[in-house]
Design an enzyme around this catalytic site. Structure first.
Site, PDB file in Angstrom:
ATOM      1  N   ASP A 209       0.867  -1.184   0.000  1.00  0.00           N
ATOM      2  CA  ASP A 209       0.000   0.000   0.000  1.00  0.00           C
ATOM      3  C   ASP A 209       0.904   1.235   0.000  1.00  0.00           C
ATOM      4  OD1 ASP A 209      -2.175   1.797   0.373  1.00  0.00           O
ATOM      5  OD2 ASP A 209      -3.331   0.252   1.388  1.00  0.00           O
ATOM      6  N   HIS A 232       2.349   2.142  -3.162  1.00  0.00           N
ATOM      7  CA  HIS A 232       1.433   3.114  -3.757  1.00  0.00           C
ATOM      8  C   HIS A 232       1.963   4.540  -3.653  1.00  0.00           C
ATOM      9  CE1 HIS A 232      -2.226   0.153  -3.311  1.00  0.00           C
ATOM     10  NE2 HIS A 232      -1.201  -0.364  -3.966  1.00  0.00           N
TER      11      HIS A 232
END
Ligand SMILES: *[C@@H]1O[C@H](CO)[C@@H](O)[C@H](O)[C@H]1NC(C)=O
Ligand SMILES: *[C@@H]1O[C@H](CO)[C@@H](O)[C@H](O)[C@H]1NC(C)=O
Ligand SMILES: *[C@@H]1O[C@H](CO)[C@@H](O)[C@H](O)[C@H]1NC(C)=O
Ligand SMILES: *[C@@H]1O[C@H](CO)[C@@H](O)[C@H](O)[C@H]1NC(C)=O
Ligand SMILES: *[C@@H]1O[C@H](CO)[C@@H](O)[C@H](O)[C@H]1NC(C)=O
Length: 388
Positions: A209, A232
């Site tokens: 993430d 991310h």
């Protein structure tokens, strides 16, 4: 006379030795078993409790070895500064026996150091595929912690977020290695809210993430020499889902590399109306290397992960004074710079200087920039051409 001197010296050296030794609290002296199977958290808590009472600076030392720990809270305030020196490996429970959400939790501390070269193993694989049968654990949390240093440790395979900070002030995180597979869900690297004076440097993050997530009420953050990928990217937000949140400001991101990430420099706000305006402002991104990133530069004010925030609602967050300087590299997607700002609160003072992004492969499709509701300026080289 000579006898007196010898006696004095002896006395002084005993006092010195006591003073010197008494500030080390080795968990092995508190019956930690370190067999990787039995829960050692009672021993850790006892060592912590004694160290925390010390009137001189104290260290809880975890020697090499593998220690299984159930969720544990190291609480202050302590009498003096305290160090948690982790040389060994800590292993998280795969079936969280308590309702806690943080595995190794530090709270109400001033002058804490976490260091030692050791490893935190969240055993995330057990949690990633599971559908909420047990609460998953964030690996290490700091709440109400000030003037502290976290350095030289590794976090692998967290079940959820690796490191969180809430209500912290003046924290430096450096020389950390944070890893989990690119496909592991919700494994943010470093996540912070309501915190200020945060320094993150020389951190290597590969996770599933956000590498770094900067959330509500966070101010004065410097991030430099961070490597992110997979992951991310470094995100401001998501932010502005409701009116209880606080502004985000003064964020510097310098000399960082993103490789193979979905996003790199992202600001993300909810497409929700707010009772009072919120701001995300004074954000600088400088000297950034982008390698094979899908969405390198991205402001998304249309973020709406749940179906119930309605269509075409405009974000109540005002984004202003954001600078992008010397951002270079390659992208995987079709859009290099994407600014989707709020219709009711257009982005203000967005500046682009020397932004050179090319396609990773020599595809025929052209790379473009897209802007909506953006005010600002550009200078220096711009490839693809600026949309401001
Ligand atoms: C941390 O700093 C805040 C703000 O100054 C203060 O309110 C809080 O009591 C401090 N916490 C500790 C544990 O020292
Ligand atoms: C954080 O550091 C700043 C600048 O050095 C200092 O003014 C402030 O008092 C510190 N905060 C705490 C809670 O000690
Ligand atoms: C971040 O850097 C700026 C300027 O480089 C400095 O003024 C600020 O105090 C730094 N903040 C932290 C948290 O280190
Ligand atoms: C910038 O990052 C690179 C590698 O990522 C490093 O070699 C270099 O020393 C950094 N520069 C500064 C000024 O910290
Ligand atoms: C914009 O942000 C930069 C970096 O934080 C800051 O130095 C500058 O004062 C800000 N400008 C305005 C108009 O607030």
């Amino acid at each position: 006379m000579a006898r007196w001197i010898i006696l004095m010296c002896l006395l002084i050296s005993i006092v010195e030795a006591r003073r010197h030794c008494s500030h080390i609290y080795n968990v092995r002296n508190y019956d930690a078993i370190a067999n990787g199977k039995n829960d050692d958290s009672k021993a850790f808590l006892k060592a912590w409790s004694d160290a925390c009472k010390s009137r001189v600076s104290a260290s809880v030392v975890v020697p090499e070895g593998t220690y299984r720990l159930n969720p544990i809270v190291f609480t202050g305030p302590c009498k003096a500064s305290i160090t948690f020196k982790l040389k060994g490996t800590l292993i998280a429970p795969t079936n969280n026996p308590s309702t806690g959400t943080t595995w190794i939790d530090f709270r109400y501390l001033n002058h804490l150091t976490v260091t030692g070269g050791g490893k935190l193993d969240g055993q995330g694989a057990s949690a990633w595929g599971r559908k909420n049968a047990h609460p998953v654990l964030m690996t290490m949390g700091f709440a109400f912690v000030n003037n502290s240093n976290i350095n030289g440790i590794r976090s692998i395979n967290s079940q959820n977020v690796h490191i969180t900070m809430f209500m912290c002030e003046n924290i430096t995180l450096s020389h950390l290695t944070i890893t989990a597979p690119g496909q592991s869900p919700n494994t943010d690297g470093i996540k912070m809210a309501r915190s200020q004076g945060i320094n993150i440097n020389n951190v290597h993050i590969a996770t599933g993430d956000d590498c770094v997530a900067i959330l509500t009420g966070t101010k004065n953050v410097n991030i430099s020499n961070v490597y992110c990928g997979p992951g991310h990217g470094i995100s401001v937000g998501s932010f502005g889902s409701n009116s209880d949140e606080f502004d985000i400001e003064d964020i510097f991101v310098k000399n960082c590399t993103f490789k193979g990430t979905s996003n790199a420099l992202r600001i993300k706000t909810w497409a929700s109306p707010l009772d009072h305006p919120l701001k995300a402002s004074n954000i600088v991104y400088e000297d950034i290397t982008i390698i094979d990133v899908e969405h390198p530069i991205n402001i998304d004010q249309e973020y709406c992960p749940s179906a119930n925030c309605g269509n075409k609602v405009s974000s109540g967050v005002k984004i202003s004074n954001v600078s992008y300087r010397n951002i270079r590299g390659t992208c995987q997607g079709d859009v290099a710079v994407s600014f989707k700002c709020s219709e009711s609160n257009p982005c203000q003072d967005i500046s682009l200087e020397n932004i050179v992004l090319k396609r990773s492969t020599s595809s025929r499709e052209t790379l473009t920039n897209r802007c909506s509701h953006v005010n600002g300026a550009f200078s220096g080289e711009q490839f693809p051409p600026s949309c401001i």
